[in-house]
Design an enzyme around this catalytic site. Structure first.
Site, short mmCIF file in Angstrom:
data_model
loop_
_atom_site.label_atom_id
_atom_site.label_comp_id
_atom_site.label_asym_id
_atom_site.label_seq_id
_atom_site.Cartn_x
_atom_site.Cartn_y
_atom_site.Cartn_z
N ASP A 1 0.84 -1.20 0.00
CA ASP A 1 0.00 0.00 0.00
C ASP A 1 0.88 1.25 0.00
O ASP A 1 2.04 1.20 -0.43
CB ASP A 1 -0.94 -0.06 1.22
CG ASP A 1 -2.29 0.57 0.95
OD1 ASP A 1 -2.31 1.77 0.60
OD2 ASP A 1 -3.32 -0.10 1.09
N HIS B 1 -3.91 6.11 3.11
CA HIS B 1 -4.59 4.92 2.59
C HIS B 1 -4.05 3.63 3.24
O HIS B 1 -4.82 2.78 3.71
CB HIS B 1 -4.41 4.90 1.07
CG HIS B 1 -5.22 3.88 0.32
ND1 HIS B 1 -4.76 2.61 0.08
CD2 HIS B 1 -6.45 3.95 -0.25
CE1 HIS B 1 -5.67 1.93 -0.61
NE2 HIS B 1 -6.71 2.72 -0.83
N SER C 1 -11.17 -0.75 -1.50
CA SER C 1 -9.93 -0.76 -0.72
C SER C 1 -10.21 -1.04 0.75
O SER C 1 -9.35 -1.56 1.46
CB SER C 1 -9.23 0.62 -0.79
OG SER C 1 -8.57 0.78 -1.99
#
Ligand SMILES: *[C@@H]1O[C@H](CO)[C@@H](O)[C@H](O)[C@H]1NC(C)=O
Ligand SMILES: *[C@@H]1O[C@H](CO)[C@@H](O)[C@H](O)[C@H]1NC(C)=O
Length: 467
Positions: free
Chosen positions: A185, A221, A393
């Site tokens: 990620d 994220h 996600s």
């Protein structure tokens, strides 16, 4: 007779020697304009035969298999890539090239090449193709709400974790202990209160983008997805007893193909953060990948096949390209991964979650769905920051967390058993009127949510019944 065979072999060799590598036209255009480029060189020799040789061997344990398989492939590719690497090393200093040798895929990633280098590479018969690397964009945050410093002491459950009944699995004494979960990620804020207690530490971090030696996350994220799997502070993690490791395959806005391949190698055989002292035994048992791009795009397939070979469960988000049918993205649309769609708090498909049929052989995709709308998890802006976010996600980590819970109870479950338990434990979703691939939404599996929305408790029970 022998002479004849030899003649045929020689003719074959000569023919091979004459077949020059395929060079991407786009790449040549970039270079002719005087720009440099990042390239991926794929060698002709396949690592398949080397892997086949070790496939039938018996290993004492997973660690030994991971080690032997990596050693065999590393020595095969070192030999296969020898001449090409020699040429590249001549240019390395003057052109400040960044060279990555990939032993799973028999590829070489090179950042910063110019026209001259590619023209020289074009003379190597052992190269099959030379392509410019591509980038996968990270979706800009959807429904983002940030709380920079959360102070209250409320012990409430987060809706996704609660809806999939993870707390009921925890109360049986299983929070994922003994399992290492990997994320690929944008990085992780490892000092965050939700994550600092279960970072795997040494062999738990690699940053192919800039090479920083301790985990960090300029985007948020990766902190969000990782804490959603193993976070410990606010009931945001599905398997808070597990440890995490992470590889920074994505920079701020996008994920580089070369960096993602590097991360696949790191997960299969972790190194120290500076890339040295590989110790394959430290490999995670499950890798969660909240990134996707294009369709039926098989560039990551061999990495996944290797994950299967050494017992790493691959989980991927299916993409945010819905609502139209046939929008499942790669690698989530591969037949060898668990591809995950997203649902809302009302147990409905999230409207932009990608749906099947998959571009690959019209297969059912996603395989399962999981909570992915307005998901609360850790954020990168401070050690007590949190955010809600939406997308597949956020669904993918819920599945990775359930995989960790399954493996904590049954460490020897294989991929098919894990996938079977996830699918067998999934529950129907509420209707949204879709019938992609002409399968109505009340029928399972369908192309909208696969076998349905995951349920950790059901899957634990399904695994017990199966094993
Ligand atoms: C990597 O880190 C280890 C441990 O700190 C050190 O011993 C080793 O020399 C380093 N290697 C490189 C190539 O920097
Ligand atoms: C999904 O629903 C939201 C909220 O109703 C809406 O704002 C958004 O435009 C929809 N997206 C798509 C792709 O239909």
């Amino acid at each position: 007779m022998i002479k004849l065979v030899l003649a045929i072999i020689l003719a074959g060799l000569v023919r091979e020697a004459l077949v020059a590598p395929t060079i991407d036209l786009q790449l040549m255009n970039t270079l002719r304009q005087g720009h440099t480029a990042n390239i991926l060189i794929t060698l002709k020799e396949s690592s398949g035969p080397t892997l086949n040789q070790i496939k039938d061997l018996k290993f004492q344990n997973r660690g030994q298999k991971l080690y032997e398989a990596a050693e065999a492939l590393k020595s095969f590719t070192a030999n296969s890539q020898k001449n090409v690497l020699q040429l590249l090393s001549q240019y390395q200093q003057t052109n400040s090239l960044k060279i990555n040798t990939f032993w799973i895929t028999n590829q070489i990633g090179v950042k910063g090449v110019d026209l001259q280098i590619v023209q020289d590479l074009g003379k190597f018969a052992e190269i099959s193709k030379i392509e410019e690397e591509f980038f996968i964009a990270i979706d800009s945050p959807i429904d983002l709400t940030v709380i920079d410093n959360l102070q209250d002491n409320e012990e409430e459950f987060q809706w996704g974790v609660e809806q999939i009944q993870a707390p009921q699995v925890w109360s049986s004494g299983n929070k994922g202990e003994g399992i290492i979960v990997g994320t690929v990620d944008t990085g992780v804020r490892y000092t965050h209160e939700a994550l600092r207690g279960n970072f795997a530490g040494e062999y738990g971090w690699f940053d192919p983008t800039v090479g920083i030696l301790t985990p960090y996350d300029p985007n948020g994220h990766g902190t969000h997805t990782t804490a959603n799997i193993v976070g410990r502070a606010r009931n945001e993690g599905v398997a808070p007893g597990a440890q995490w490791t992470s590889c920074k395959g994505c920079s701020m806005q996008q994920c580089s193909q070369i960096d993602l391949i590097s991360c696949g190698h790191f997960m299969a055989c972790p190194t120290l953060a500076n890339g040295s002292y590989a110790n394959c035994e430290k490999a995670p048992q499950v890798v969660s990948n909240s990134w996707s791009g294009n369709q039926a795009y098989l560039w990551y397939y061999d990495i996944i096949e290797y994950y299967h070979f050494v017992g790493i469960i691959p989980v991927f988000s299916i993409g945010n390209s819905g609502p139209a049918c046939g929008t499942a993205n790669s690698p989530g649309d591969y037949d060898n991964v668990i591809g995950v769609g997203a649902t809302t708090i009302d147990n409905k498909l999230l409207n932009f979650s990608s749906v099947g049929p998959a571009a690959i052989a019209s297969k059912i995709k996603p395989d399962v769905a999981a909570p992915g709308a307005k998901i609360f998890s850790a954020w990168h802006t401070s050690d007590s920051a949190y955010a809600t976010l939406s997308g597949t996600s956020m669904a993918c980590p819920h599945v990775a967390g359930v995989v960790a819970l399954l493996l904590a109870e049954h460490p020897n479950m294989n991929y098919n058993q894990v996938k079977g338990a996830l699918q067998g434990g999934s529950v129907p979703t509420a209707g949204t009127g879709k019938d992609c691939g002409k399968i109505p939404e009340g029928t399972y599996p369908n192309h909208h949510v696969g076998y349905g929305r995951i349920n950790a408790l059901n899957s634990i029970r399904a695994a017990r019944a199966m094993l």
